[in-house]
Design an enzyme around this catalytic site. Structure first.
Site, PDB file in Angstrom:
ATOM      1  N   GLU A   1       5.365   9.697   3.200  1.00 27.82           N
ATOM      2  CA  GLU A   1       5.229   8.284   2.817  1.00 27.82           C
ATOM      3  C   GLU A   1       4.301   8.190   1.604  1.00 27.82           C
ATOM      4  OE1 GLU A   1       4.232   3.865   4.667  1.00 27.82           O
ATOM      5  OE2 GLU A   1       3.702   5.656   5.817  1.00 27.82           O
TER       6      GLU A   1
ATOM      7  N   ASP B   1       5.653   0.452   3.443  1.00 26.37           N
ATOM      8  CA  ASP B   1       5.921  -0.776   4.178  1.00 26.37           C
ATOM      9  C   ASP B   1       5.738  -1.969   3.245  1.00 26.37           C
ATOM     10  OD1 ASP B   1       3.176  -0.873   3.909  1.00 26.37           O
ATOM     11  OD2 ASP B   1       2.796  -0.187   5.949  1.00 26.37           O
TER      12      ASP B   1
ATOM     13  N   ASP C   1       0.801  -1.220   0.000  1.00 28.34           N
ATOM     14  CA  ASP C   1       0.000   0.000   0.000  1.00 28.34           C
ATOM     15  C   ASP C   1       0.829   1.263   0.000  1.00 28.34           C
ATOM     16  OD1 ASP C   1       0.649  -0.618   2.836  1.00 28.34           O
ATOM     17  OD2 ASP C   1      -0.498   1.209   3.213  1.00 28.34           O
TER      18      ASP C   1
ATOM     19  N   TYR D   1      -5.934   0.772   8.371  1.00 25.95           N
ATOM     20  CA  TYR D   1      -6.991   1.342   7.540  1.00 25.95           C
ATOM     21  C   TYR D   1      -8.348   0.972   8.117  1.00 25.95           C
ATOM     22  CZ  TYR D   1      -3.408   2.381   4.082  1.00 25.95           C
ATOM     23  OH  TYR D   1      -2.304   2.880   3.433  1.00 25.95           O
TER      24      TYR D   1
END
Length: 821
Positions: free
Chosen positions: A804, A418, A415, A567
């Site tokens: 990020e 990571d 996503d 999420y």
């Protein structure tokens, strides 16, 4: 037939014969369909014939004949004229058959096929085999053979006892589309004489099966051959679809089998680095006498000899391996020797690394305990060739995902920075990327980026298909948040648990299922003109998941608690509307439109459009329907439109309540990853401007009208800000311009490429790279991050709130940037 009675020459029309229940009649007609003779349990033989005449042409009269073997009618082909005397118990054939495509075959099931007879082969001992084709590709079959069996019982290259002559292949066999073998079972082999080379026929009740990993069909006692007239609709449909298949493929991909377009990515068969090498199928290679010196094929590796990785380097460290390759048209052997092997394996890796590569190529599953299972393999299409894989510094990773659950979950997207695979944001990424492709298809095509967009979508949808193995089962996460976030490793080196998490009827997740349904529906539209077969598959998954989400309501984080740490969903009603709106757009089916109209909660005017809040997306899809005149601008439909337009008015600073902006002019929605909401807001605005322009319409905002040019001007200002026209003079797109973020929060980008230094990076060892002040050694081209509400930005890997990158930032921006390209 026995002769007798004075009415031997008096023939009854089929229409009248049907009404003559119990009477003996004489009939004459044209053979529409005939079965193959078979012996009954006694001494009689049985054959069924369906005939028509001018009084009854649809569906015809079925005549069942019981007689001696030598008395069976000698029908040379369907379309012959036949007469029957003293027929009783006439059967009126009722019902119609659905005729499938080769691409729809399922092992162990009967199906009906419209196909062209390519070749009839008579082998030794009067063993006949027919070769048929309909222009589509058979689905890849599982290989039910262990690796070690290749030594004594190698997988065959073909099912016929001896290879067909080269001139037969060259003159008769098409280069695109699967040619199926058809054999007889429990029937006399000369039944195949009814099939004529070059003719199109309809075969009813064929049995599909896989033999040695190759599809074949069997003529059973229940198989029938049906007449196919020259003007037959189904025949022309198959010809049309095949011609469209070739015409719609990009020129460079003309010969690429659709079993592999556009995502089995491309691998060169030869050693050439020629950018202009064309795609060929393996049938091209087998049949042609003049194969070009430089070409590419899309293949699967189904077997290797020797099979043990330790024996690949023999003798004295020299690669010497025979690979068995297949595509949808043929199988061949390919040999890797010396330098070819070095190039193929990326150097001379250790035996352990070779074993991992072998398992990945051959579809060998390995569980968490390291135990290999090669009894049922579904080898993947070979990985991407360097010419289409533009991220040169990445390698394969997570090749055993799903092993803990006995399912293949390899592929898909991480996503963000990571190494987690999270279905909720991934599905939203695919929905938005598909929407970008749908709305900006002409711009992408003009810049020769449409294929790349479809490749990116299909990499995600291929994974999502695997994650949805049953109608009411969907895998929503791979990896554990705590352990993953506790390590700083390249994806290629991951040592953290790769646990698989799912939702099902007992553990529901309507938000996850509905978002994935939306992704499938949107992507089915994106692929409709280039791969109708794949588009249909995507739509099937979309419908199943929508039903699953509707019938089993619930929040997905209640079933997958780990998901809530990254999420957490605020509700599922927005995803249900979003999915229904997309399914209506993909199918034009009224039940989905009814669902949207009958919804009690349509969201009101939203603050933002994000991975968690899809109300604005659904509202915009409905507003577009209103503009196109497909629904009335009244009632519930007018409410949807009003909310969508009020959101856009607020973004362009003409609403009753306007969205905040930074001092430099960028929309400001959130402290964390604000650029995501900027991406969706600008996409919604630019798309709606197109629909307004097409209808010569404008927005009636609270503080004045806004025409399409006003919307475009606003979006361009936001794009300019992202690309460098901002107080920091920084491009927030990595790799674009002279000044862009060099230390984004991304594990893979921050650690030296495994292709430069294959030394494994440990869980804790990677923090040396994380805490370094040096720029990332790998440039993640195209990643987009953004500033805070005061136009500030700290280019530091610790700045995960703003620095990020995520996939769902990019999905909508593809459409925005394509508009201005």
């Amino acid at each position: 037939m026995p002769r007798g009675g004075g009415n031997y020459y008096n023939f009854t029309k089929i229409r009248d014969a049907i009404d003559s229940v119990g009477a003996k009649v004489n009939v004459i007609g044209v053979v529409l369909e005939c079965g193959f003779p078979r012996q009954t349990r006694g001494t009689d033989w049985f054959v069924s014939v369906r005939i028509i005449d001018e009084t009854h042409q649809d569906p015809g009269l079925s005549v069942n004949i019981f007689t001696d073997r030598n008395e069976c009618p000698r029908i040379l082909s369907v379309g012959d004229i036949i007469q029957f005397q003293r027929v009783t118990k006439c059967i009126w054939f009722v019902g119609a058959n659905y005729f499938s495509f080769v691409r729809e075959m399922k092992g162990g099931e009967d199906f009906n096929l419209v196909c062209k007879i390519i070749h009839i082969h008579e082998g030794a001992g009067n063993e006949w085999m027919a070769f048929v084709w309909d222009g589509t590709d058979a689905p890849p079959a599982d290989i039910l053979q262990k690796l070690e069996d290749e030594m004594k019982h190698p997988l065959p290259l073909h099912l016929e006892p001896f290879p067909l002559p080269g001139d037969t292949l060259c003159s008769s066999f098409p280069a695109v589309g699967t040619v199926l073998r058809v054999i007889s079972q429990d029937l006399e082999n000369d039944n195949l004489r009814l099939l004529k080379t070059g003719e199109w026929v309809k075969l009813v009740n064929l049995l599909c099966e896989v033999h040695a990993g190759i599809w074949r069909c069997v003529l059973t006692p229940f198989t029938k051959l049906r007449y196919t007239p020259k003007e037959d609709r189904l025949k022309f449909e198959r010809k049309r679809l095949f011609n469209e298949r070739l015409a719609q493929s990009p020129e460079s991909l003309m010969q690429m089998p659709f079993g592999g377009f556009p995502s089995p990515q491309v691998t060169e068969v030869d050693d050439s680095d020629d950018d202009h090498a064309i795609f060929l199928t393996l049938m091209d290679v087998v049949a042609s006498s003049e194969v070009p010196a430089s070409f590419k094929c899309v293949v699967r590796v189904i077997a290797a000899f020797p099979w043990q990785a330790a024996d690949f380097l023999f003798p004295a460290g020299t690669d010497r391996i025979r690979l068995t390759l297949e595509d949808s048209t043929a199988r061949i052997h390919a040999f890797l020797y010396a330098e070819d092997g070095v190039k193929f394996f990326g150097g001379q890796p250790s035996v352990e690394a070779l074993e991992i590569k072998r398992n990945a190529l051959l579809g060998v599953r390995v569980n968490n305990d390291g135990v290999q299972d090669d009894t049922r393999r579904n080898p993947p299409w070979l990985p991407e060739d360097n010419k289409l894989q533009r991220v040169q510094w990445r390698g394969d990773s997570a090749l055993q995902d799903g092993a803990d659950a006995g399912i293949d979950l390899v592929g898909g997207y991480y996503d963000a920075g990571d190494n987690l695979k999270l279905g909720f944001p991934m599905a939203f990424t695919i929905t938005m990327l598909s929407w970008s492709t749908i709305e900006m298809v002409s711009q992408l095509q003009a810049k020769q980026e449409l294929t790349n967009a479809l490749l990116a979508i299909k990499w995600g949808t291929d994974y999502l298909i695997k994650a949805h193995p049953q109608p009411d089962v969907l895998y929503g996460q791979v990896g554990q948040s705590n352990s993953d976030h506790g390590c700083w490793q390249r994806p290629e080196d991951m040592t953290t648990p790769r646990t698989s998490f799912k939702i099902d009827a007992q553990h529901p997740g309507s938000d996850l299922a509905a978002e994935t349904a939306a992704a499938f529906a949107a992507s089915s539209i994106a692929f409709k003109n280039s791969d109708s077969q794949y588009s249909s598959t995507l739509l099937m998954h979309a419908k199943q998941l929508f039903d699953f989400a509707r019938d089993h309501p619930g929040l997905y984080q209640d079933s997958i608690p780990y998901a809530g740490k990254s999420y957490s969903s605020s509700g599922y009603h927005d995803e249900m509307l979003w999915a229904a709106a997309w399914l209506h757009r993909a199918t034009n089916e009224k039940p989905y439109l009814d669902y949207v109209e009958q919804a009690q909660d349509i969201g009101g005017t939203r603050y933002a459009f994000s991975w968690d809040d899809k109300y604005l997306g659904a509202q915009l899809l409905v507003a577009m329907l209103v503009l196109e005149g497909k629904v009335d601008n009244a009632g519930k439909w007018a409410e949807y439109r009003s909310h969508a337009e009020e959101f856009i008015c607020s973004c362009i600073q003409k609403g009753s309540t306007n969205r905040k902006r930074t001092p430099g002019g960028l929309l400001s929605f959130a402290q964390w990853d604000n650029i995501q909401c900027v991406a969706t807001a600008t996409f919604a605005t630019i798309v709606y401007s197109n629909y307004l322009a097409a209808k010569n319409a404008s927005l009636n905002c609270a503080v004045g009208n806004a025409n399409p040019f006003d919307l475009v001007t606003f979006v361009k200002a936001q794009v300019d800000y992202i690309l460098g026209s901002n107080p920091k003079n920084m491009s927030y797109m990595v790799g674009y311009g002279a000044n862009y973020p060099n230390r984004i929060h991304h594990r893979g980008a921050s650690i030296i490429s495994i292709k430069q230094d294959p030394t494994p990076v440990t869980c804790g060892g990677g923090y040396t790279w994380c805490h370094s002040n040096a720029p990332n050694p790998n440039v993640l081209d195209g990643a987009v991050v953004g500033p805070d509400k005061n136009d500030g930005f700290s280019d530091d890997r610790g700045n995960f709130e703003l620095g990020e990158p995520t996939t769902y930032n990019i999905g909508p921006l593809v459409g925005v940037f394509a508009y201005f390209a």
